[in-house]
Design an enzyme around this catalytic site. Structure first.
Site, PDB file in Angstrom:
ATOM      1  N   GLU A 181      -4.974 -11.354  -0.081  1.00 47.48           N
ATOM      2  CA  GLU A 181      -6.346 -10.983  -0.368  1.00 47.48           C
ATOM      3  C   GLU A 181      -6.437  -9.693  -1.193  1.00 47.48           C
ATOM      4  O   GLU A 181      -7.203  -9.588  -2.128  1.00 47.48           O
ATOM      5  CB  GLU A 181      -7.060 -10.771   0.975  1.00 47.48           C
ATOM      6  CG  GLU A 181      -8.449 -10.240   0.851  1.00 47.48           C
ATOM      7  CD  GLU A 181      -9.461 -11.357   0.871  1.00 47.48           C
ATOM      8  OE1 GLU A 181      -9.168 -12.386   1.474  1.00 47.48           O
ATOM      9  OE2 GLU A 181     -10.522 -11.192   0.270  1.00 47.48           O
ATOM     10  N   ASP A 182      -5.639  -8.702  -0.836  1.00 48.47           N
ATOM     11  CA  ASP A 182      -5.846  -7.351  -1.374  1.00 48.47           C
ATOM     12  C   ASP A 182      -4.805  -6.860  -2.364  1.00 48.47           C
ATOM     13  O   ASP A 182      -4.962  -5.796  -2.935  1.00 48.47           O
ATOM     14  CB  ASP A 182      -5.878  -6.330  -0.225  1.00 48.47           C
ATOM     15  CG  ASP A 182      -7.085  -6.546   0.660  1.00 48.47           C
ATOM     16  OD1 ASP A 182      -8.016  -7.205   0.198  1.00 48.47           O
ATOM     17  OD2 ASP A 182      -7.071  -6.070   1.796  1.00 48.47           O
TER      18      ASP A 182
END
Ligand code: MN
Length: 762
Positions: free
Chosen positions: A96-97
């Protein structure tokens, strides 16, 4: 980066030590589970995560890696997952990051871990949920559940840690995250049997949404602890002796109920803390070899010892030993009368059952060898969820509807019934004969006329009881109608009935549309999309298809279109007259962004320019105070952009707040009171002992002393006790608090409380 770190004055060396310390603690907790290459795999996941997140910090300023480490710690320590769960937790935010992709994860850690991370990434959304996006995401999450339940367990751990560290978030985010938590994650934890996590989530929700009440209850619990402890040890004394002489080893847990459940009780029963009696339950946890027959016998033995000393309430005996709950919960609950005349709830279970009660599903994996029955129930539940999901939800509203139904299913228990051939069917408690028919086959359901239970004819609305044997009677002439939706409770039956009705409704819609087009022509109007939409709004329908349907069915007489035309002509005339250079608010039904932008326009560049000032914008923005919670100046509030009625102002404590915030996050806007003079309708509930002149005293304070304008007063007296409702206009919460304090001093008045609902009714 170096520079930034230096300027923030962060001791990098110390941080590195802390990170390693947390990592070692994780390994230590996991150690009993580890075999073969497990430790190596965890190490690899740890270093991968450290490296991927190395330039990131949490909002609190801490290194980001603290978060995945904490989530992994929860996963192993509080949920009881093994290596795969730990690895997934360590890596849960990587895709996700950071720059890493799912393929990188698969290459490094294999398919299984990659699949879990993929599921976790899909459901994240990072608190920035779109209106129904969240429901859709939630559905995706449940779809992955059928593959691997660990996706949900890691997600719960992630949410738990985010709730534990909510302090560093701004207030509006706190409210949003907390609402989501109470709306979805706490029920989910409950359904999976993770009771301690469920309670902590609820507790944190309350702490952030109702900080004052939370602290007040916590303080009162502390203050009464000694009295409670003395009571418990006195209560247990004779039981402990007998348990010991019967050769039973046990641990006693006399824990108070959670602050959240006490708060809930106070609200539901409208009682102060002092009047809530069942503040705690006594739990006797017995040592026993994990053989199910022996375990049950020991529990019943302990039960008979308890009831030798205290009289049980026969209505309150709950036997979850023979019939565990679907999530595997096993325990014996009884309520007995103490010597001082107080009912006390006693829960009896073995240490194995206790561990399952606290750790839920994860603990089953540990014991699954000798508890296939419990495991079977959970698998059955997962299958049910999967079936519901596969029913297909094309559009967004359906996703939200599904979320509602799923939520209601979360709290339900089951009813066990039989087909005429003796086949066992498990349905949601409260299911009717009609649900049963649909469970057998959708054709059987669609033509269901009646049923026979034990040979006796019953209607399709008959509510099933455990052990019923049911025979469905069908007729080819029978077909579903709308009333059926009120008869069934299972989502399966509901979905089938809706499918059928939809098919039928399409005919009414087409008829309705033709009628409307013809009528518009007669009235000299064009059937444009804009006009159709205005019609929809005028007749308060959710969609234009709904509008056509209601016309087609004759619910709205076609002649009513004349009324619409008159109203429209009048509005157009008015608009032409007052075509001042004023900004016009965006059309209702637009999203939060347009509204925020608009608010910014009219507020200029002032700080907090996206906050709606109540009282100030009255003439420019169409807003109303919500009737479900009736806010008054001084209450903590937020604005909600409705489809047809402009902005509604709700209190953050409104019973609907959690649902609004978590389902329609993008339609929430910040709001605060502007401090202008205005009067707000508020309601007070009074109770006490009746005496002559009491009403007089009460009204005198209201109108003479405080010059408050009263709108209504009802007082009921029965056997010397009175209950009263007062509706009145106040300036703000401070004004109301002063009034409450004064009324509490009136002789005979015991309790004065604000109430929110039904102010305009009655
Ligand atoms: Mn996370």
């Amino acid at each position: 980066m170096e520079q930034l770190v230096e300027s923030l004055n962060i001791d990098l060396e110390q941080e590195r030590k802390d990170i390693l310390k947390k990592y070692r603690r994780l390994l230590r907790t996991a150690k009993p589970f580890l075999k073969d290459n497990d430790a190596k795999l965890i190490k690899k996941a740890f270093y991968t995560s450290v490296d991927a997140h190395k330039d990131m910090r949490r909002r609190s300023g801490e290194p980001y890696i603290y978060h995945p480490l904490a989530v992994a710690q929860i996963v192993v320590e509080e949920i009881g997952l093994g290596t795969t769960g730990i690895v997934a937790a360590l890596l849960h935010d990587v895709v996700e990051d950071t720059d890493m992709g799912i393929d990188d994860i698969e290459r490094l850690f294999g398919k299984k871990v990659a699949k879990i991370i993929d599921g976790l990434t899909k459901i994240s959304g990072r608190f920035e949920y779109g209106s129904s996006q969240q429901a859709e995401n939630f559905r995706k999450m449940l779809l992955t559940l059928s593959d691997d339940v660990r996706v949900i367990l890691v997600k719960l751990a992630d949410r738990l840690h985010n709730m534990r560290t909510l302090d560093s978030m701004p207030r509006d985010k706190q409210l949003k995250i907390a609402s989501e938590t109470i709306f979805i994650y706490a029920p989910l934890a409950h359904r999976l049997g993770l009771y301690s996590i469920k309670s902590e989530l609820e507790e944190l929700y309350l702490k952030y949404t109702e900080p004052l009440e939370y602290r007040a209850i916590a303080r009162k619990l502390r203050e009464t602890k000694n009295i409670r402890d003395r009571f418990i040890s006195k209560f247990m004394e004779p039981i402990a002796q007998d348990l010991a002489s019967a050769g039973l080893n046990f641990i006693l847990k006399g824990r108070p109920k959670s602050i959240y459940s006490i708060w809930n009780k106070m609200r539901k029963q409208n009682k102060p803390f002092e009047e809530i009696y069942d503040l705690f339950a006594i739990r006797i946890v017995l040592e026993s070899p994990p053989e199910s027959d022996r375990e049950k016998a020991i529990c019943w033995q302990a039960y008979s010892i308890v009831t030798d000393h205290y009289k049980p309430n026969p209505d309150r005996l709950k036997d979850f030993l023979s019939t565990p709950r679907a999530n595997g919960y096993q325990s014996l609950h009884s309520t007995v009368m103490s010597k001082s005349g107080q009912w006390v709830e006693v829960q009896i279970r073995t240490s194995r059952m206790d561990e399952i009660a606290e750790k839920g599903y994860a603990a089953h994996w540990k014991y699954k060898g000798n508890d296939t029955k419990v495991k079977g129930n959970i698998e059955q539940w997962i299958t049910q969820v999967r079936e519901t999901l596969e029913n297909g939800f094309g559009d967004k509203t359906a996703a939200i509807e599904f979320l509602d139904e799923f939520r209601s299913n979360l709290f339900n228990e089951e009813v066990f019934v039989f087909t005429p051939k003796g086949e066992l069917k498990v349905l949601q408690a409260g299911s009717t004969a009609l649900d049963f028919a649909f469970d057998i086959h959708s054709e059987v359901g669609a033509h269901c006329m009646a049923a026979k239970v034990g040979g006796i004819l019953v209607p399709i609305s008959y509510v099933l009881n455990n052990g019923d044997q049911i025979e469905i009677i069908t007729s080819s002439k029978q077909k579903p109608n709308e009333d059926w939706l009120r008869i069934v409770v299972t989502s399966k039956a509901r979905a089938r009935i809706k499918d059928f009705l939809k098919e039928e409704n399409r005919r009414y819609e087409t008829d309705g549309r033709q009628l409307v087009e013809k009528k518009l022509k007669i009235l000299g109007m064009d059937a444009t999309a804009e006009v159709m939409n205005q019609l929809r709004a005028f007749f308060e329908c959710k969609t234009t298809t709904d509008f056509f349907y209601r016309i087609g069915k004759g619910y709205i007489p076609i002649d009513d279109l004349k009324r619409f035309k008159r109203d429209r002509d009048a509005k157009e005339k008015k608009a032409a007259e007052s075509s001042a250079a004023n900004n016009t608010p965006p059309a209702t039904g637009t999203d939060g962004k347009a509204l925020t932008k608009y608010l910014k326009q009219i507020h200029g560049d002032r700080a907090d320019s996206d906050t709606l000032l109540i009282g100030d914008d009255m003439d420019k923005i169409d807003y109303k105070l919500a009737q479900c919670c009736n806010p008054i100046a001084g209450d903590d509030v937020f604005g909600f952009v409705t489809i047809n009625e402009g902005i509604k102002i709700h209190r953050t404590t409104c019973p609907n707040a959690a649902e609004l915030m978590s389902k329609h996050g993008n339609r929430i806007i910040k709001a605060k009171w502007s401090g202008k003079d205005e009067a707000f309708l508020a309601g007070l509930y009074l109770s006490g002992t009746d005496r002559v002149g009491l009403v007089n005293d009460v009204t005198r304070i209201i109108s003479n002393e405080l010059h408050i304008n009263m709108r209504g007063l009802t007082i009921d007296t029965k056997d010397g006790v009175f209950n009263g409702d007062i509706k009145l206009y106040v300036q703000d919460t401070r004004h109301l608090d002063i009034l409450i304090a004064k009324l509490e001093q009136v002789e005979g008045v015991y309790n004065v409380q604000r109430f929110d609902t039904n102010l305009n009714g009655k």
